[in-house]
Design a protein around this motif. Sequence first.
Motif, PDB file in Angstrom:
ATOM      1  N   HIS A 242       0.836  -1.206   0.000  1.00  0.00           N
ATOM      2  CA  HIS A 242       0.000   0.000   0.000  1.00  0.00           C
ATOM      3  C   HIS A 242       0.869   1.253   0.000  1.00  0.00           C
ATOM      4  O   HIS A 242       0.668   2.177  -0.803  1.00  0.00           O
ATOM      5  N   PHE A 243       1.887   1.261   0.848  1.00  0.00           N
ATOM      6  CA  PHE A 243       2.766   2.424   0.895  1.00  0.00           C
ATOM      7  C   PHE A 243       3.528   2.592  -0.417  1.00  0.00           C
ATOM      8  O   PHE A 243       3.765   3.714  -0.870  1.00  0.00           O
ATOM      9  N   GLY A 244       3.900   1.474  -1.042  1.00  0.00           N
ATOM     10  CA  GLY A 244       4.625   1.554  -2.307  1.00  0.00           C
ATOM     11  C   GLY A 244       3.822   2.273  -3.380  1.00  0.00           C
ATOM     12  O   GLY A 244       4.360   3.102  -4.122  1.00  0.00           O
ATOM     13  N   ILE A 245       2.538   1.986  -3.462  1.00  0.00           N
ATOM     14  CA  ILE A 245       1.696   2.639  -4.471  1.00  0.00           C
ATOM     15  C   ILE A 245       1.500   4.122  -4.116  1.00  0.00           C
ATOM     16  O   ILE A 245       1.502   4.984  -5.005  1.00  0.00           O
ATOM     17  N   ILE A 246       1.361   4.433  -2.827  1.00  0.00           N
ATOM     18  CA  ILE A 246       1.285   5.840  -2.404  1.00  0.00           C
ATOM     19  C   ILE A 246       2.554   6.579  -2.821  1.00  0.00           C
ATOM     20  O   ILE A 246       2.514   7.691  -3.362  1.00  0.00           O
ATOM     21  N   LEU A 247       3.702   5.954  -2.572  1.00  0.00           N
ATOM     22  CA  LEU A 247       4.994   6.553  -2.924  1.00  0.00           C
ATOM     23  C   LEU A 247       5.108   6.779  -4.429  1.00  0.00           C
ATOM     24  O   LEU A 247       5.481   7.873  -4.888  1.00  0.00           O
ATOM     25  N   LEU A 248       4.764   5.763  -5.224  1.00  0.00           N
ATOM     26  CA  LEU A 248       4.885   5.868  -6.675  1.00  0.00           C
ATOM     27  C   LEU A 248       3.957   6.947  -7.233  1.00  0.00           C
ATOM     28  O   LEU A 248       4.353   7.703  -8.137  1.00  0.00           O
ATOM     29  N   LEU A 249       2.743   7.025  -6.711  1.00  0.00           N
ATOM     30  CA  LEU A 249       1.804   8.022  -7.224  1.00  0.00           C
ATOM     31  C   LEU A 249       2.270   9.435  -6.881  1.00  0.00           C
ATOM     32  O   LEU A 249       2.223  10.337  -7.728  1.00  0.00           O
ATOM     33  N   ASN A 250       2.721   9.648  -5.666  1.00  0.00           N
ATOM     34  CA  ASN A 250       3.240  10.966  -5.281  1.00  0.00           C
ATOM     35  C   ASN A 250       4.408  11.387  -6.170  1.00  0.00           C
ATOM     36  O   ASN A 250       4.435  12.507  -6.698  1.00  0.00           O
ATOM     37  N   LEU A 251       5.368  10.500  -6.325  1.00  0.00           N
ATOM     38  CA  LEU A 251       6.547  10.835  -7.127  1.00  0.00           C
ATOM     39  C   LEU A 251       6.200  10.917  -8.613  1.00  0.00           C
ATOM     40  O   LEU A 251       6.831  11.656  -9.363  1.00  0.00           O
ATOM     41  N   GLY A 252       5.181  10.161  -9.038  1.00  0.00           N
ATOM     42  CA  GLY A 252       4.713  10.262 -10.415  1.00  0.00           C
ATOM     43  C   GLY A 252       4.134  11.637 -10.708  1.00  0.00           C
ATOM     44  O   GLY A 252       4.358  12.209 -11.781  1.00  0.00           O
ATOM     45  N   ILE A 253       3.402  12.190  -9.748  1.00  0.00           N
ATOM     46  CA  ILE A 253       2.885  13.554  -9.906  1.00  0.00           C
ATOM     47  C   ILE A 253       4.048  14.528 -10.048  1.00  0.00           C
ATOM     48  O   ILE A 253       3.980  15.500 -10.807  1.00  0.00           O
ATOM     49  N   GLY A 254       5.141  14.253  -9.344  1.00  0.00           N
ATOM     50  CA  GLY A 254       6.324  15.102  -9.451  1.00  0.00           C
ATOM     51  C   GLY A 254       6.936  15.099 -10.841  1.00  0.00           C
ATOM     52  O   GLY A 254       7.586  16.075 -11.239  1.00  0.00           O
ATOM     53  N   LEU A 255       6.716  14.019 -11.616  1.00  0.00           N
ATOM     54  CA  LEU A 255       7.266  13.946 -12.971  1.00  0.00           C
ATOM     55  C   LEU A 255       6.653  14.990 -13.905  1.00  0.00           C
ATOM     56  O   LEU A 255       7.223  15.295 -14.949  1.00  0.00           O
ATOM     57  N   CYS A 256       5.480  15.505 -13.536  1.00  0.00           N
ATOM     58  CA  CYS A 256       4.850  16.520 -14.384  1.00  0.00           C
ATOM     59  C   CYS A 256       4.699  17.844 -13.627  1.00  0.00           C
ATOM     60  O   CYS A 256       3.780  18.617 -13.872  1.00  0.00           O
ATOM     61  N   THR A 257       5.599  18.065 -12.671  1.00  0.00           N
ATOM     62  CA  THR A 257       5.569  19.280 -11.863  1.00  0.00           C
ATOM     63  C   THR A 257       6.923  19.987 -11.933  1.00  0.00           C
ATOM     64  O   THR A 257       7.959  19.341 -11.773  1.00  0.00           O
ATOM     65  N   PRO A 258       6.940  21.309 -12.202  1.00  0.00           N
ATOM     66  CA  PRO A 258       8.214  22.047 -12.173  1.00  0.00           C
ATOM     67  C   PRO A 258       8.837  21.968 -10.780  1.00  0.00           C
ATOM     68  O   PRO A 258       8.117  21.741  -9.794  1.00  0.00           O
ATOM     69  N   PRO A 259      10.163  22.154 -10.613  1.00  0.00           N
ATOM     70  CA  PRO A 259      11.109  22.532 -11.669  1.00  0.00           C
ATOM     71  C   PRO A 259      11.810  21.358 -12.350  1.00  0.00           C
ATOM     72  O   PRO A 259      12.486  21.552 -13.338  1.00  0.00           O
ATOM     73  N   VAL A 260      11.697  20.122 -11.794  1.00  0.00           N
ATOM     74  CA  VAL A 260      12.487  19.022 -12.327  1.00  0.00           C
ATOM     75  C   VAL A 260      11.665  18.102 -13.236  1.00  0.00           C
ATOM     76  O   VAL A 260      12.225  17.336 -13.982  1.00  0.00           O
ATOM     77  N   GLY A 261      10.343  18.206 -13.221  1.00  0.00           N
ATOM     78  CA  GLY A 261       9.469  17.274 -13.913  1.00  0.00           C
ATOM     79  C   GLY A 261       9.921  16.858 -15.299  1.00  0.00           C
ATOM     80  O   GLY A 261       9.734  17.582 -16.277  1.00  0.00           O
ATOM     81  N   ASN A 262      10.506  15.663 -15.401  1.00  0.00           N
ATOM     82  CA  ASN A 262      11.064  15.207 -16.677  1.00  0.00           C
ATOM     83  C   ASN A 262       9.994  15.022 -17.744  1.00  0.00           C
ATOM     84  O   ASN A 262      10.202  15.364 -18.911  1.00  0.00           O
ATOM     85  N   ALA A 263       8.864  14.442 -17.361  1.00  0.00           N
ATOM     86  CA  ALA A 263       7.792  14.235 -18.331  1.00  0.00           C
ATOM     87  C   ALA A 263       7.272  15.575 -18.844  1.00  0.00           C
ATOM     88  O   ALA A 263       6.936  15.715 -20.026  1.00  0.00           O
ATOM     89  N   LEU A 264       7.207  16.568 -17.965  1.00  0.00           N
ATOM     90  CA  LEU A 264       6.739  17.900 -18.364  1.00  0.00           C
ATOM     91  C   LEU A 264       7.708  18.540 -19.357  1.00  0.00           C
ATOM     92  O   LEU A 264       7.293  19.132 -20.362  1.00  0.00           O
TER      93      LEU A 264
END
Length: 431
Positions: free
Chosen positions: A360-382
């Motif tokens: 359960h915690f693993g999926i929480i962690l992945l989703l949080n960090l996944g949101i970071g992939l499309c968030t400035p300033p480092v968001g690689n997907a963005l």
Amino acid sequence: MDQTVAIWILLGSFFLLALIRMPISLALGVSSILTALYLRLPLVVIAQRMAGGISSFPLMAIPFFILAGQLMTEGKLVDRLVDLANVFVGRIRGGLGMINAVDSMFFGGISGSAVADVSSLGPILIPAMVRKGYHLDFSIALTVTTAVQAVLIPPSHNAIIYSLAAGGVSVGRLFLGGMIPGILLGLSFIGANYVMAVVHDYPREDPIPFRRAVQIVGHGLLTLMVAVIIMGGIVTGIFTATESAAIAAVYAAILCFLVYRDVPISHLGKVLRGAVGTVSMVFLLIATSSAFGWLLAYLQVPAKIAAWLLGLTSNRYLLLALINVFLLFLGCVMDMAPAIVIVTPILLPVVVRMGIDPVHFGIILLLNLGIGLCTPPVGNALFVGCAIGGARMEQVVQALLICYIPMLVVLILVTYYPPIVMWVPNLVMPR
């Protein structure tokens, strides 16, 4: 040696180097070496920890997943997934935006990478959406944020990294745990897109003749067999994650070079070079993150942070809220793989003490960090999405805010209603 000074050297040098735009993998390595020098530890220890971090058989699944995704992209199998999504949702208002969301769900079940998702689907869907009258900022924002499904829907190579960082949590249960959250995320994007389509009068797609639709579904399902091979092999116990990834890569190669023949087999070298380049970056991140994580444990940072967090509150729900805020912030400033390796040993003992399952915690962690992939300033997907769409990041921010709403709603549901994550693993792979 003073442990407090060593902690300041480790964390301070890392954040300083990251702020001056040094690649995260190098920043982790340099800060680890500086701390080892202060502690008078032999540098061979750092080298051993780096080598040990990537000397793991389960990690071999990652190169094969990346190769399968590279083959799918080079062989134009992504186009068939776009057509498949069109059959199901194209005739609804805002159908092309829905195709974007559904296609990310399909491709995420093959590549396991949000950046690969944007890189593959973006050049097809962003220009197509703009031609149909969608606003450029929304087209980019939707393409970038729907790619977050790739970190949840199996196979996700980030789930494999978390499994190793967490001390061997079942990869199969992690894959299964991401299924409902990933699908729920896709459905929420479809709903948000429909609202935007009604407000801005975005068009429907042209109907597809029945005979053509049957042909498209046949080709699409043949392509989706890559995901079926991966999940079926792992869940039934026929294959390990590594073996299923290797078989999936071979299957993708057969489709590309022998069945559809969209590219000549002479392009295999180009595909392999692209895959090796991506794998090299991922493994360097894992290696330096492992050394960094070992130093964190050596300096007892996880225990100190756990004690501090539990000293703030003993309320499980408030603690989860604090962890989510921290992870969302971390995802904005750090790449996903090193964040997983560094944060997991720190936070996992805390949440386990609060009665939260590691899956359960693993999926929480992945989703949080996944949101970071499309968030400035480092968001690689963005960054990739903006480059493909030819837009500046600040032009896309307003549309991103709209797309964050479904992601945050799903994050809250996943965090506070564990059955969304745990029902499928407990049903299919009970302990």
